[in-house]
Design an enzyme around this catalytic site. Structure first.
Site, short mmCIF file in Angstrom:
data_model
loop_
_atom_site.label_atom_id
_atom_site.label_comp_id
_atom_site.label_asym_id
_atom_site.label_seq_id
_atom_site.Cartn_x
_atom_site.Cartn_y
_atom_site.Cartn_z
N ASN A 84 -30.67 -12.56 29.95
CA ASN A 84 -31.42 -11.73 30.90
C ASN A 84 -30.70 -10.43 31.29
O ASN A 84 -31.05 -9.78 32.27
CB ASN A 84 -31.76 -12.53 32.17
CG ASN A 84 -30.52 -13.02 32.89
OD1 ASN A 84 -29.40 -12.78 32.40
ND2 ASN A 84 -30.67 -13.67 34.02
N ASP A 96 -26.23 -17.68 29.87
CA ASP A 96 -27.13 -18.57 30.62
C ASP A 96 -27.78 -19.60 29.70
O ASP A 96 -27.58 -19.57 28.48
CB ASP A 96 -28.19 -17.73 31.36
CG ASP A 96 -28.80 -16.68 30.45
OD1 ASP A 96 -29.15 -17.04 29.31
OD2 ASP A 96 -28.91 -15.49 30.85
N HIS A 116 -11.38 -24.10 27.07
CA HIS A 116 -11.43 -22.98 28.01
C HIS A 116 -10.19 -22.90 28.90
O HIS A 116 -10.14 -22.04 29.78
CB HIS A 116 -12.69 -23.11 28.88
CG HIS A 116 -12.67 -24.34 29.73
ND1 HIS A 116 -12.93 -25.60 29.22
CD2 HIS A 116 -12.38 -24.53 31.02
CE1 HIS A 116 -12.80 -26.50 30.16
NE2 HIS A 116 -12.46 -25.87 31.28
N ASP A 117 -9.24 -23.81 28.72
CA ASP A 117 -8.05 -23.81 29.57
C ASP A 117 -6.78 -23.36 28.85
O ASP A 117 -5.74 -23.21 29.49
CB ASP A 117 -7.79 -25.24 30.10
CG ASP A 117 -8.82 -25.65 31.14
OD1 ASP A 117 -9.28 -24.77 31.89
OD2 ASP A 117 -9.15 -26.85 31.19
N ASP A 120 -14.07 -34.40 33.97
CA ASP A 120 -13.02 -33.43 34.29
C ASP A 120 -11.85 -34.09 35.01
O ASP A 120 -12.05 -34.90 35.92
CB ASP A 120 -13.64 -32.36 35.21
CG ASP A 120 -12.67 -31.25 35.56
OD1 ASP A 120 -12.29 -30.51 34.66
OD2 ASP A 120 -12.27 -31.16 36.74
N ASP A 134 -26.04 -14.16 26.77
CA ASP A 134 -26.75 -13.71 27.98
C ASP A 134 -28.18 -13.36 27.59
O ASP A 134 -28.40 -12.49 26.74
CB ASP A 134 -26.00 -12.48 28.51
CG ASP A 134 -26.75 -11.75 29.60
OD1 ASP A 134 -27.65 -12.35 30.22
OD2 ASP A 134 -26.41 -10.57 29.85
N ASP A 182 -20.62 -31.63 31.97
CA ASP A 182 -19.29 -31.78 32.56
C ASP A 182 -19.49 -32.45 33.92
O ASP A 182 -20.41 -32.09 34.65
CB ASP A 182 -18.69 -30.39 32.77
CG ASP A 182 -17.20 -30.35 32.56
OD1 ASP A 182 -16.53 -31.22 33.13
OD2 ASP A 182 -16.71 -29.46 31.86
N ASP A 219 -27.77 -9.70 32.53
CA ASP A 219 -26.92 -9.52 33.72
C ASP A 219 -25.42 -9.60 33.39
O ASP A 219 -24.58 -9.61 34.28
CB ASP A 219 -27.29 -10.53 34.83
CG ASP A 219 -27.03 -11.97 34.41
OD1 ASP A 219 -26.59 -12.19 33.25
OD2 ASP A 219 -27.25 -12.88 35.23
N GLU A 268 -11.17 -35.85 29.94
CA GLU A 268 -10.13 -34.80 29.86
C GLU A 268 -8.81 -35.49 30.18
O GLU A 268 -8.41 -35.58 31.32
CB GLU A 268 -10.40 -33.67 30.85
CG GLU A 268 -9.47 -32.50 30.58
CD GLU A 268 -9.22 -31.59 31.76
OE1 GLU A 268 -8.69 -30.50 31.57
OE2 GLU A 268 -9.51 -31.99 32.92
C1 NOJ Z 1 -9.96 -29.03 34.22
C2 NOJ Z 1 -10.89 -27.95 33.79
O1 NOJ Z 1 -10.97 -27.94 32.39
C3 NOJ Z 1 -10.36 -26.66 34.35
O2 NOJ Z 1 -11.02 -25.54 33.84
C4 NOJ Z 1 -10.47 -26.73 35.85
O3 NOJ Z 1 -9.90 -25.58 36.40
C5 NOJ Z 1 -9.73 -27.96 36.39
N1 NOJ Z 1 -10.01 -29.15 35.65
C6 NOJ Z 1 -10.13 -28.22 37.81
O4 NOJ Z 1 -11.44 -28.72 37.83
#
Ligand code: NOJ
Length: 583
Positions: free
Chosen positions: A63, A69, A364-365, A240, A61, A138, A65, A302
């Site tokens: 700035n 960013d 991140h999933d 994605d 970050d 992405d 908040d 993905e």
């Molecule tokens: C895959 C992404 O990696 C995930 O974070 C997202 O929630 C779903 N696609 C829907 O876009």
């Protein structure tokens, strides 16, 4: 180990079901890389790249908040360059209502002010270039936000010209959706629109309506968006949810499978909603588009797919689709099982027609690999094994911020704290993905050096005092230094850079071993990893692989492995790793 997330479940379900779209290997697939692919004069940059996924909200970050960013990313480019990163993939930074933290896009050709401005973006591209780091965007082509002007128009009336940009159907009766399809984020995949008295389809959250890819105007709009970013200098796209673009044109009910998922919904066969063959026509067109730009722009998919044969299809019959469909089969094994790793890595080596696999463990999933593979006692040693697999196999490597320091998954403690929509819907069984998206841990100071805000968008995990870049940089034996040494080796050792990946000691249930065979006259490299908490002894005979030598000298060894080993008697301590040059 915490429960599985929805995305691991997709991979597991798909693999178990081997959907009707499964194809079968032909003789060609069984050949090895060196038999099928003549060495190109100069490999495109992405073949040997280390790609680093940045979750922009959580890297830095700038700035104050509490949210990361673009200028924050720029501040950290020195670190990334020093680590040896060649490209960063940014999860979505487009304007978005942030229901799914950017995966619900409302404008494909702008930057969300939370992350900065278009000037900041241009500055990032330029600063990246100065650091030899490319930027990959992405691209979410399957769906938009329900606040996108396209969807607002589409839902405004049945006669609107954009009505057919999305998937609208009549229900089966009052209050009954058009079919039984379930959203991956829980419950029916259809939401009723009272104004126009029809239902719209959403593979994900109801705020993420699916686009209708059978409408050529949709394709044009999306390809225009791609051109917009390619013109600005991005190195390519991470696509994605790309297997989800098309649905069964007859909208038939899915076959219901035994059991329920975490949301309490019935489990369903996915063949009417995922991986339909038409998606490959779109991929070929998209590849033509990116290939019309200079500089080897790359398409990463993905691709949670059921089998290696499905994986192969995504490269294209004539290598004219994605260069790097993600291989989710290796990274999502989710247990330290030497036999499974051997099979899956070997599949990628021998059944992809010599194409480069893209291995990935963290993103991140999914729960971080530290927690998915750790046994609670030897997590640090196991993390070194994961890093070694990622960085010494023949694959392009994709890593996730914080993986290199051993960040742990830190899920929210109460429902009120949850930010992620799937956690909100699935609580308490499904706590969502906040746990793997916490701010990067840079140092032991305020907010772990991530921010100066009183409150960061997700809390800083308690581990930050000892698990951080500053502390680990000063510890020769830290995970960060282990990653750093592996990354250097991967780049500079000819066998690790270009060598064929050959499995050895093939029936060992406890130790995973392979050689990277030097393509020239120089030494090959043996990689051996003890997957157990007991010492293991292995005897290697590498002559049948055309590799001479009776000893190996360590390039990197962990857990007390000797620095020079006799190949007929290699002793690996619990979870010990040995990467050595065969002499
Ligand atoms: C895959 C992404 O990696 C995930 O974070 C997202 O929630 C779903 N696609 C829907 O876009």
């Amino acid at each position: 180990m915490p429960g599985r997330h929805a995305f691991q479940m997709i991979a597991v379900t798909l693999a178990a079901m081997c959907l009707s779209s499964c194809t079968h290997t032909n003789g060609k697939n069984a050949q090895t890389a060196s038999q099928t692919k003549a060495a190109p004069p100069a490999a495109p940059w992405w073949e040997h790249a280390l790609i680093y996924e940045v979750y922009p909200r959580s890297l830095q970050d700038s700035n104050g908040d509490g949210v990361g960013d673009l200028n924050g990313i720029i501040q950290r480019l020195d670190y990334l360059q020093h680590l040896g990163v060649n490209a960063i993939w940014l999860t979505p930074i487009y304007p978005s209502p942030l229901v799914d933290f950017g995966y619900d896009i409302s404008n494909y050709e702008a930057i969300d002010p939370v992350y900065g401005s278009m000037n900041d973006f241009d500055h990032l591209i330029a600063a990246g270039k100065a650091h030899h780091i490319r930027v990959i965007m992405d691209m979410v082509m399957n769906h938009t936000s329900d606040k996108s002007p396209w969807f607002l128009e589409s839902r405004s009336s049945r006669n609107n010209p954009k009505r057919d940009w999305y998937i609208w159907r009549d229900g089966k009766g009052p209050g009954i959706p058009p079919n039984n399809w379930m959203s991956l984020f829980g419950h029916s995949a259809w939401t009723y629109d009272a104004k126009t008295k029809q239902w719209y389809y959403h593979r994900f959250y109801s705020a993420q309506p699916d686009l209708n890819w059978r409408n050529p105007e949709v394709q044009k709009a999306m390809f225009d968006a791609c051109r917009f970013w390619l013109d600005r200098g991005v190195a390519g796209f991470r696509l994605d949810a790309i297997p989800e673009l098309f649905e069964d044109p007859q909208f038939r009910d899915a076959k219901v499978l035994p059991g329920k998922n975490v949301y309490g919904d019935p489990r369903e066969d996915q063949s009417y909603v995922s991986n339909l063959p038409e998606v490959h026509d779109v991929m070929r067109k998209l590849r033509k588009l990116v290939d019309s730009y200079p500089g080897n722009r790359v398409l990463i998919g993905e691709t949670y797919l059921p089998t290696i044969q499905d994986q192969l299809l995504w490269y294209g019959k004539n290598n004219d689709e994605l260069q790097l469909p993600m291989d989710m089969q290796v990274g999502m094994i989710n247990k330290l099982d030497a036999n499974l790793f051997r099979t899956k890595i070997n599949d990628a080596e021998t059944q992809l027609n010599g194409n480069m696999p893209l291995f990935v463990f963290d993103n991140h999933d999914n729960i971080r690999s530290w927690d998915r593979y750790g046994d609670g006692k030897h997590n640090a040693a196991i993390a070194r094994i994961i890093a070694t697999i990622l960085l010494t196999t023949r694959s392009t490597a994709l890593m996730y911020y914080g993986e290199e320091i051993g960040m742990v998954t830190t899920p929210p403690k109460t429902k009120a704290q949850v930010q992620d929509p799937i956690g909100k819907l699935g609580w308490p069984k499904e706590k969502g993905r906040d746990g793997e998206r916490t701010p990067m841990q840079w140092d032991s100071g305020k907010d772990a050096g991530f921010s100066t805000a009183a409150k960061t968008w997700l809390p800083i995990p308690p581990s930050y005092k000892t698990v951080n870049v500053q502390v680990e940089s000063g510890q020769p034996d830290s995970l960060l230094n282990w990653y750093s040494k592996l990354i250097d080796l991967r780049k500079n050792n000819p066998a690790l850079h270009d060598g064929q990946n050959i499995m050895v000691d093939n029936s060992d249930p406890n130790v995973l071993s392979y050689v990277r065979k030097n393509p020239g006259q120089g030494p090959s490299v043996l990689v051996a990893m003890n997957f157990t908490a007991q010492p293991q002894t292995v005897s290697y005979a590498l002559q049948p692989q055309g590799i001479q030598g009776t000893h190996a000298t360590a390039l990197l060894a962990d857990g007390g492995v000797a620095s020079d080993v006799d190949l007929s008697h290699v002793v690996l301590p619990p979870f010990g790793v040995f990467v050595g040059q065969v002499q």
